[in-house]
Design an enzyme around this catalytic site. Structure first.
Site, PDB file in Angstrom:
ATOM      1  N   ASN A  44      36.634  40.194  42.910  1.00 28.51           N
ATOM      2  CA  ASN A  44      35.723  41.263  42.492  1.00 28.51           C
ATOM      3  C   ASN A  44      34.441  41.290  43.320  1.00 28.51           C
ATOM      4  O   ASN A  44      33.441  41.878  42.902  1.00 28.51           O
ATOM      5  CB  ASN A  44      35.340  41.095  41.016  1.00 28.51           C
ATOM      6  CG  ASN A  44      36.528  41.093  40.081  1.00 28.51           C
ATOM      7  OD1 ASN A  44      36.705  40.161  39.301  1.00 28.51           O
ATOM      8  ND2 ASN A  44      37.349  42.119  40.135  1.00 28.51           N
ATOM      9  N   ASN A  71      44.672  39.690  41.489  1.00 29.38           N
ATOM     10  CA  ASN A  71      45.417  40.930  41.644  1.00 29.38           C
ATOM     11  C   ASN A  71      44.608  42.044  42.304  1.00 29.38           C
ATOM     12  O   ASN A  71      45.181  43.025  42.795  1.00 29.38           O
ATOM     13  CB  ASN A  71      45.941  41.405  40.282  1.00 29.38           C
ATOM     14  CG  ASN A  71      44.850  41.484  39.226  1.00 29.38           C
ATOM     15  OD1 ASN A  71      44.162  40.504  38.969  1.00 29.38           O
ATOM     16  ND2 ASN A  71      44.709  42.633  38.605  1.00 29.38           N
ATOM     17  N   HIS A  72      43.286  41.948  42.356  1.00 29.71           N
ATOM     18  CA  HIS A  72      42.469  42.992  42.986  1.00 29.71           C
ATOM     19  C   HIS A  72      42.166  42.720  44.463  1.00 29.71           C
ATOM     20  O   HIS A  72      41.439  43.493  45.092  1.00 29.71           O
ATOM     21  CB  HIS A  72      41.143  43.159  42.242  1.00 29.71           C
ATOM     22  CG  HIS A  72      41.288  43.709  40.859  1.00 29.71           C
ATOM     23  ND1 HIS A  72      42.059  44.818  40.573  1.00 29.71           N
ATOM     24  CD2 HIS A  72      40.771  43.286  39.674  1.00 29.71           C
ATOM     25  CE1 HIS A  72      42.005  45.066  39.274  1.00 29.71           C
ATOM     26  NE2 HIS A  72      41.238  44.150  38.704  1.00 29.71           N
ATOM     27  N   HIS A 182      36.936  36.681  32.745  1.00 33.08           N
ATOM     28  CA  HIS A 182      35.484  36.801  32.915  1.00 33.08           C
ATOM     29  C   HIS A 182      34.662  36.217  31.768  1.00 33.08           C
ATOM     30  O   HIS A 182      33.438  36.281  31.801  1.00 33.08           O
ATOM     31  CB  HIS A 182      35.074  38.270  33.119  1.00 33.08           C
ATOM     32  CG  HIS A 182      35.506  38.847  34.422  1.00 33.08           C
ATOM     33  ND1 HIS A 182      34.877  39.917  35.014  1.00 33.08           N
ATOM     34  CD2 HIS A 182      36.511  38.511  35.273  1.00 33.08           C
ATOM     35  CE1 HIS A 182      35.459  40.221  36.154  1.00 33.08           C
ATOM     36  NE2 HIS A 182      36.472  39.372  36.317  1.00 33.08           N
TER      37      HIS A 182
END
Length: 266
Positions: A44, A71-72, A182
């Site tokens: 992120n 996954n990002h 998170h």
């Protein structure tokens, strides 16, 4: 090789506020705690999704040695260039083998040789990945005879899958550290066979948010079900990490480190 060794792992760094929190906190933490090796999850890092060369270099300058993801990681095209130029950033190892990027990295720092790898969970995640449990065993078998410490970031949605991975790799790898949700958990411990474990390290970014995003946006999405572009929150930053102390290659302790209300000036 030294007898005592400290590793710091920083939870998901979210966008500009998270990067600034790292720059503010990490150099002093490394000095104060005498940290030998630092790694962090950066899926992120750039605007809340993906990573760029510029954002990664800023984190390297702040003192991070290795970067894991999730996954990002594919959200920005820079990642392919970073892989090609051997930046110390990992993709989850259980993507299919022909996917770009490396499954693990090894480092030699302050007298210890360290292997770092990253796995992606499958429960509630719509990614086509191989079994993370079997892949964890494969990585362990590949590196176990050539390194002193093996560290795993397990990026997964559910607490049960992450806890199961901790027990599955207990006694094989030296740390299984959860990311992705998170929210920091308070279950840090040394498992039966000397593996340091925590279900989720937590996010480094805005505390006054919904997992890094402006809270008003997420509340509205829950109220209406309609999509809206995410925007990073910028108030009340916090820094979440764990510090693992090793003695003679065995995990002696794992402790959470959290700093709230990190002031931003850029």
């Amino acid at each position: 090789m030294q007898n005592n060794y400290k590793v710091c792992f920083i939870g998901d760094i979210y966008a500009g506020p998270g990067r600034t929190a790292v720059k503010k906190v990490l150099p002093g933490l490394i000095e104060k705690e005498d940290i030998d090796f630092t790694f962090a999850n950066v899926e992120n890092l750039a605007g809340g999704a993906g990573v760029t060369r510029t954002t990664l270099k800023k984190m390297m300058d702040a003192g991070i040695d290795c970067f894991t993801s999730g996954n990002h990681i594919w959200r920005r095209k820079d990642i392919y260039n970073l892989f090609e130029n051997n930046y110390p950033v990992l993709r989850p190892a259980n993507y299919p083998e022909d996917v770009p990027g490396r499954e693990y990295l090894t480092f030699k720092k302050n007298g210890m040789k360290i292997a770092v790898f990253n796995l992606l969970g499958r429960t509630f995640l719509e990614n086509v990945v191989d079994c993370p449990f079997k892949k964890g065993e494969i990585i362990y078998d590949r590196v176990k005879n050539s390194v002193d410490l093996i560290l795993c970031d397990f990026h997964a949605e559910t607490t049960s899958e992450k806890m199961a991975m901790g027990w599955h790799l207990d006694g094989k790898v030296d740390a299984v550290l959860g990311t992705h949700t998170h929210i920091p958990t308070s279950d840090e411990r040394i498992l039966d066979e000397d593996t340091a474990y925590i279900t989720d390290v937590g996010m480094t970014g805005s505390f006054d948010s919904v997992i890094g995003v402006k809270k008003e946006i997420i509340v509205q999405r829950f109220l209406t079900g309609l999509p809206e572009r995410f925007k990073s929150a910028k108030r009340n930053q916090w820094f979440n990490a764990v510090i693992i102390e090793f003695e003679n290659k065995k995990a002696k302790s794992i402790s959470r480190y959290q700093k709230r209300k990190v002031e931003l000036d850029d």
